[in-house]
Design an enzyme around this catalytic site. Structure first.
Site, PDB file in Angstrom:
ATOM      1  N   LYS A 129       0.828  -1.209   0.000  1.00 12.05           N
ATOM      2  CA  LYS A 129       0.000   0.000   0.000  1.00 12.05           C
ATOM      3  C   LYS A 129       0.868   1.267   0.000  1.00 12.05           C
ATOM      4  O   LYS A 129       0.648   2.176  -0.766  1.00 12.05           O
ATOM      5  CB  LYS A 129      -0.877   0.094   1.261  1.00 12.05           C
ATOM      6  CG  LYS A 129      -1.832  -1.021   1.491  1.00 12.05           C
ATOM      7  CD  LYS A 129      -2.661  -0.754   2.756  1.00 12.05           C
ATOM      8  CE  LYS A 129      -1.868  -0.767   4.049  1.00 12.05           C
ATOM      9  NZ  LYS A 129      -1.378  -2.057   4.515  1.00 12.05           N
ATOM     10  N   ARG A 157     -10.065   1.257   8.836  1.00 13.29           N
ATOM     11  CA  ARG A 157      -9.742  -0.127   9.145  1.00 13.29           C
ATOM     12  C   ARG A 157     -10.909  -0.851   9.807  1.00 13.29           C
ATOM     13  O   ARG A 157     -10.839  -2.054  10.017  1.00 13.29           O
ATOM     14  CB  ARG A 157      -8.537  -0.174  10.067  1.00 13.29           C
ATOM     15  CG  ARG A 157      -7.188  -0.198   9.300  1.00 13.29           C
ATOM     16  CD  ARG A 157      -6.193  -0.512  10.300  1.00 13.29           C
ATOM     17  NE  ARG A 157      -4.887  -0.920  10.139  1.00 13.29           N
ATOM     18  CZ  ARG A 157      -3.818  -0.246   9.783  1.00 13.29           C
ATOM     19  NH1 ARG A 157      -3.912   0.933   9.301  1.00 13.29           N
ATOM     20  NH2 ARG A 157      -2.623  -0.768   9.867  1.00 13.29           N
ATOM     21  N   ARG A 171      12.156  -4.601   5.992  1.00 14.92           N
ATOM     22  CA  ARG A 171      11.808  -3.215   5.655  1.00 14.92           C
ATOM     23  C   ARG A 171      12.546  -2.203   6.549  1.00 14.92           C
ATOM     24  O   ARG A 171      12.554  -2.325   7.767  1.00 14.92           O
ATOM     25  CB  ARG A 171      10.295  -3.069   5.833  1.00 14.92           C
ATOM     26  CG  ARG A 171       9.768  -1.693   5.629  1.00 14.92           C
ATOM     27  CD  ARG A 171       8.308  -1.709   5.319  1.00 14.92           C
ATOM     28  NE  ARG A 171       7.468  -1.817   6.495  1.00 14.92           N
ATOM     29  CZ  ARG A 171       6.133  -1.718   6.460  1.00 14.92           C
ATOM     30  NH1 ARG A 171       5.514  -1.571   5.311  1.00 14.92           N
ATOM     31  NH2 ARG A 171       5.442  -1.810   7.562  1.00 14.92           N
ATOM     32  N   ARG A 199      10.827  -0.254  11.905  1.00 18.83           N
ATOM     33  CA  ARG A 199       9.692  -0.013  12.803  1.00 18.83           C
ATOM     34  C   ARG A 199       9.666  -1.049  13.912  1.00 18.83           C
ATOM     35  O   ARG A 199       9.906  -2.224  13.652  1.00 18.83           O
ATOM     36  CB  ARG A 199       8.386  -0.104  12.004  1.00 18.83           C
ATOM     37  CG  ARG A 199       8.041   1.174  11.295  1.00 18.83           C
ATOM     38  CD  ARG A 199       6.897   0.985  10.360  1.00 18.83           C
ATOM     39  NE  ARG A 199       5.753   0.311  10.967  1.00 18.83           N
ATOM     40  CZ  ARG A 199       4.571   0.183  10.355  1.00 18.83           C
ATOM     41  NH1 ARG A 199       4.420   0.675   9.149  1.00 18.83           N
ATOM     42  NH2 ARG A 199       3.573  -0.434  10.937  1.00 18.83           N
ATOM     43  N   ARG A 245      -0.774  -8.122  13.953  1.00 14.29           N
ATOM     44  CA  ARG A 245      -1.316  -7.137  12.999  1.00 14.29           C
ATOM     45  C   ARG A 245      -2.141  -7.832  11.920  1.00 14.29           C
ATOM     46  O   ARG A 245      -3.191  -7.339  11.516  1.00 14.29           O
ATOM     47  CB  ARG A 245      -0.172  -6.314  12.394  1.00 14.29           C
ATOM     48  CG  ARG A 245       0.421  -5.345  13.416  1.00 14.29           C
ATOM     49  CD  ARG A 245       1.815  -4.881  13.037  1.00 14.29           C
ATOM     50  NE  ARG A 245       1.848  -4.106  11.827  1.00 14.29           N
ATOM     51  CZ  ARG A 245       2.942  -3.952  11.065  1.00 14.29           C
ATOM     52  NH1 ARG A 245       4.085  -4.548  11.407  1.00 14.29           N
ATOM     53  NH2 ARG A 245       2.897  -3.227   9.982  1.00 14.29           N
TER      54      ARG A 245
HETATM   55  P1  AMP Z   1       0.376   0.954   9.781  1.00 14.27           P
HETATM   56  O1  AMP Z   1       1.546   1.852   9.579  1.00 14.27           O
HETATM   57  O2  AMP Z   1      -0.770   1.287   8.853  1.00 14.27           O
HETATM   58  O3  AMP Z   1       0.768  -0.499   9.726  1.00 14.27           O
HETATM   59  O4  AMP Z   1      -0.184   1.225  11.251  1.00 14.27           O
HETATM   60  C1  AMP Z   1       0.632   1.004  12.384  1.00 14.27           C
HETATM   61  C2  AMP Z   1      -0.228   0.875  13.614  1.00 14.27           C
HETATM   62  O5  AMP Z   1      -0.954   2.088  13.836  1.00 14.27           O
HETATM   63  C3  AMP Z   1      -1.308  -0.205  13.534  1.00 14.27           C
HETATM   64  O6  AMP Z   1      -0.812  -1.480  13.905  1.00 14.27           O
HETATM   65  C4  AMP Z   1      -2.328   0.338  14.534  1.00 14.27           C
HETATM   66  O7  AMP Z   1      -1.926   0.116  15.865  1.00 14.27           O
HETATM   67  C5  AMP Z   1      -2.275   1.821  14.273  1.00 14.27           C
HETATM   68  N1  AMP Z   1      -3.220   2.258  13.212  1.00 14.27           N
HETATM   69  C6  AMP Z   1      -2.917   2.799  12.005  1.00 14.27           C
HETATM   70  N2  AMP Z   1      -4.016   3.109  11.323  1.00 14.27           N
HETATM   71  C7  AMP Z   1      -5.065   2.749  12.107  1.00 14.27           C
HETATM   72  C8  AMP Z   1      -6.475   2.811  11.946  1.00 14.27           C
HETATM   73  N3  AMP Z   1      -7.048   3.287  10.827  1.00 14.27           N
HETATM   74  N4  AMP Z   1      -7.245   2.347  12.982  1.00 14.27           N
HETATM   75  C9  AMP Z   1      -6.699   1.874  14.112  1.00 14.27           C
HETATM   76  N5  AMP Z   1      -5.378   1.777  14.305  1.00 14.27           N
HETATM   77  C10 AMP Z   1      -4.547   2.220  13.329  1.00 14.27           C
END
Ligand code: AMP
Length: 218
Positions: free
Chosen positions: A14, A89, A129, A164, A175
């Protein structure tokens, strides 16, 4: 105007596709993960509340994320459209987004859902990554698929690359669990609206970008 949502499990590509779209169409990439990591790093109230969930690979509560996105969409750089990466999400988030956009007579034009059939591939992508932590850069590398020119340093600005804290096998499992629990209902919500286009995230980024452009009619 082009308002896009990018969905998919961690490592489906993405972010990479969002960066390409941003470069070509000059649309802001709004990544809730990036916004939350920034809030956490800055130690804001939101960051403090979100940290525990993020560190455990759990979704941050809807009301926190929805408020954050609403604020972000008011920044004034979304006149030509936006790319939402990692939001919504949950169905509650999707409904809140619809309500927010309706207020401004706006809507979502396409929801691109990236899927990767072989989940081993996600592990490999996620654990290799590395990204540039410099504000405004955020370039993403991979130890084997896309290594930086100088090991450990960003090609754009030489900043030391970081991994990360949730890009580990253990956190990835959590996740993915969250994705599998919540994403199908969100996809169903947008299918009802006729907005979903499936992308094959197994393929190489250039081929996937071809699919993306076709899906958005470019
Ligand atoms: P990502 O970078 O999209 O993988 O997001 C990293 C972390 O941020 C996720 O594992 C969640 O803990 C939180 N997060 C990001 N976007 C959302 C969302 N739309 N709703 C809830 N938690 C989120």
């Amino acid at each position: 105007m082009l308002n896009l949502i990018l969905m998919g499990p961690p490592g489906a590509g993405k972010g990479t596709q969002a960066q390409r779209l941003t470069a070509e169409f000059k649309l802001p990439q709004i990544s809730t993960g990036d916004l939350l990591r920034a809030a956490k790093q800055q130690g804001t109230e939101l960051g403090k509340k979100a940290a525990g969930f993020m560190d455990n690979g759990k979704l941050v509560p809807d009301e926190l994320v929805i408020g954050m996105v609403e604020e972000r969409l008011q920044k004034g750089d979304t006149n030509a459209g936006f790319i939402l990466d990692g939001f919504p999400r949950t169905v509650a988030q999707a409904q809140a987004l619809s309500a927010m956009l309706e207020k401004h007579r706006m809507r979502v034009h396409r929801v691109l859902v990236f899927d990767v059939e072989n989940r081993e591939k996600l592990k490999e992508r996620i654990t290799g990554r590395w990204s540039c932590p410099k504000e405004g850069c955020g370039a993403v590398y991979h130890t084997t698929n896309k290594p930086p020119k100088v090991p450990g340093r960003c090609d754009n600005d030489g900043t030391a690359l970081v991994q990360r804290p949730d890009d580990t096998i253990a956190k990835l499992g959590k996740r993915l669990g969250e994705y599998d629990s919540f994403a199908p209902a969100v996809i169903a919500y947008y299918k009802t609206l006729g907005l979903v286009e499936g992308m094959n995230g197994d393929l190489n980024p250039d081929v996937v970008y071809g699919q993306v452009k076709k899906a958005i009619g470019q």
